[in-house]
Structure formats: C-alpha cells, structure tokens
Design a protein around this motif. Sequence first.
Motif, short mmCIF file in Angstrom:
data_model
loop_
_atom_site.label_atom_id
_atom_site.label_comp_id
_atom_site.label_asym_id
_atom_site.label_seq_id
_atom_site.Cartn_x
_atom_site.Cartn_y
_atom_site.Cartn_z
N ARG A 162 -1.58 -0.93 7.17
CA ARG A 162 -0.89 -1.48 5.99
C ARG A 162 -1.89 -1.65 4.86
O ARG A 162 -3.04 -1.99 5.07
N TRP A 163 -1.39 -1.43 3.65
CA TRP A 163 -2.21 -1.60 2.46
C TRP A 163 -1.44 -2.45 1.45
O TRP A 163 -0.44 -2.03 0.92
N ASP A 164 -1.93 -3.67 1.24
CA ASP A 164 -1.31 -4.58 0.27
C ASP A 164 -2.02 -4.45 -1.07
O ASP A 164 -3.24 -4.61 -1.17
N THR A 165 -1.26 -4.15 -2.11
CA THR A 165 -1.83 -3.97 -3.44
C THR A 165 -0.75 -4.18 -4.49
O THR A 165 0.45 -4.11 -4.20
N GLU A 166 -1.19 -4.46 -5.72
CA GLU A 166 -0.26 -4.58 -6.84
C GLU A 166 0.16 -3.21 -7.37
O GLU A 166 1.04 -3.11 -8.23
N LEU A 167 -0.46 -2.17 -6.86
CA LEU A 167 -0.18 -0.82 -7.34
C LEU A 167 1.09 -0.30 -6.68
O LEU A 167 1.09 0.12 -5.53
N THR A 168 2.20 -0.33 -7.41
CA THR A 168 3.49 0.14 -6.92
C THR A 168 3.63 1.64 -7.17
O THR A 168 2.85 2.22 -7.95
N PRO A 169 4.60 2.32 -6.54
CA PRO A 169 4.81 3.74 -6.83
C PRO A 169 5.05 4.02 -8.31
O PRO A 169 4.61 5.05 -8.83
N THR A 170 5.73 3.10 -9.00
CA THR A 170 5.99 3.29 -10.43
C THR A 170 4.68 3.31 -11.21
O THR A 170 4.45 4.19 -12.05
N LEU A 171 3.81 2.33 -10.93
CA LEU A 171 2.51 2.30 -11.59
C LEU A 171 1.64 3.48 -11.18
O LEU A 171 0.91 4.04 -12.00
#
Length: 355
Positions: free
Chosen positions: A224-233
Amino acid sequence: MRILRRYITKQVFFSILAVLLLVLCLDFIGQVMDQLDRLGGNYTFYEMLMYILWRLPTSVYQYMPYAVLVGCLIGLGALASSSELVIVRAAGISVARIIGIVLQPVMLFIICTISLGEFVIPYADQVADSRRALALGYTVDDQARRGVWHREGNQFFYFSVVQPDGKLFGFRRYTFSDNGKLTEASFTGSAAFNEAEGVWLEKDVAVTAFSDQGTASQEFAERRWDTELTPTLLNTVAVEPETLSMTSLHGYVQYLAGQGLYTREYELAFWQKLLQPLAIASLVLIAASFVFGPLREVSMGQRIFTGVVFGIGFRLLQSLLGPSSIVFGFSPLIAVLLPIALCAGLGVYLLRRAG
C-alpha cells in the motif's frame, strides 16, 4: 449589410482554415520524419501514426494564433487586391465595423481552441505519451527523457508511464532525510489506485534502504502507498504544463503551494491559456492594420511573408518573456500580457494612421 457580413465572414473563415490545414500537413510530415529513427520493436509505423494523430489537437492549439494571423492577412488582402475593401469603405462602413465582422469567424476558432485546451488535449497527450512509452519500453536507457518526475516533501518520484485511467508503470521512489541524505530507494513494476480505500496498491516492489551500517533490500508482491497524490493530480503531473486545462492548472498550483513547492511554471501556463483569446484578437488587429495600412497595395506573397515573420517574432517574444519570468522572478501575468499589449497597441496605432 447581412450579405456583406456573410461574404467577408466566408472569405476570412476559409482563408484561416486553409492556412491551418496547410500548417498541420507540414507539421505532420515533420513529425513523421522526426519519429522514423525511433521505429523498432513494439514501436511500429502504426504506433508512430497513432502517436502523431493523438498529438494532433495539441498542434491545432499551438498553430491556431498564427493560422488566424496569416489567414486574416490572406482573406482581407484578397478583398483589398480586388478593391472590394475600397468599395466597402466608400459605402460608409468603418474600419472598426469591418474588424468586428472579421472577429466573428475568428471567434469560432477561438471557441475551438479553448475547447481543445480544456477537454481534449490533456487526455489526448497523455494517451499519446503513455502508448509510445509502453511501445518503446520504459526500461530503456532514455527513459528519464520520457518519464515524469514529481516531489512530495522529502520524497522524489519518477513515473515511466502514467496512463489516463490512473495506472502506473515503472514507478521509482527516492526518500531523503532532512539533511539531504538518501535513506531509501524503491522500484515498483505497476500500481493502481483503490477508490474505495483511497490508497495506491503497488505490485512487484523492490526496496533498498540505506544506513550507516550498509544497505538492506526487500521485495514485496504487493504494498500500500498512502499519499496526497490522487489519480487526478497525477494525470496533471504526467503531461507538460502547456497541455493541461486551466482548471487542472489552477488545482495543481494550489496543491504545489500547499506542499511549499515552486509554482511559477504552472502559473505561467495558466495565464497563457487564459489569455490565449486576447492574443488571437491582438493578432487580428495586426492583420487588419497591415492590410489597411502598409500592406494595402503589395502582393499576396508579401502579405504572407510579413505575417509569418511577425508571427515568429510574436512567438519569440513570448518564448523569451515566459522563461524570464521564472528565472528572474517577475509575475508570469506580466510576461504573458506584455506581448499581447504590444501587439494590440501596434495594431491600433497603424489603424489610426490608416484611418
């Protein structure tokens, strides 16, 4: 008056369209020649054609201002050469009214340009780049030239391929300590975003940790990778700032500002897109001022040559001021507005002298 307006509109519209199609044909030939030396393996001639066709909306967007400039010079110039503009002026129709008529077909091209920039180009460019990257192989030596770099805090990411549906291929992550020392490097074969949990799921992960005692390696089938980087961004990061929509640029500027990162490059692209209609309108003023002024009695070839030279000069000024705003720190808005203001000012000045 309606017949006259329709006649001038038709003349200008088809002149701009003819110039745009000619420029696109020349650009297509140039791109084919540029891509031929890359053919090989999975990157076949068919894949090359698909790449160029997916990039076609970007070419339309880039060449539209100059097609409008040269097209207006040709359309109005043809009317001037046949003395039709003289008859129109003698009928009591002002230069300002004629320019207003010319702007009507130009508005159609402006609307087309805005629509391409907002809804078509961001998706089409990403499809083109991801298809070519997969066909060429994202593990080849020149991958850094084709991939995408991104930073989030003390982590730096490299994405070899980012597809529009949010899938990642050839994903590398480098983590640094506060004093700039590399602490961890990892490679992920592929990753996909889990909408339900709001996290990324990485597959085929190899991790190397660095410490004073040496290095330690681990491998994971899934992580798992938790990040603020969403597919949209991420879709925003994956393409050049010039090909993003205005809404994506605005959102990404806010995201970068929240991360404390540099935003001027994306601010510059935002203002360039927002003020693109004004740039096209200023070039229409220049074309009209040339036809009513210094180019009133010259040949069509001279008008076309003048339009091309002026378009190159306008583009060169934009290309110089944009990067200069990033290097020297002045507002990107000024860098975008200055060429437009100079162009519009010159057009108004020449029209007043001709009027």
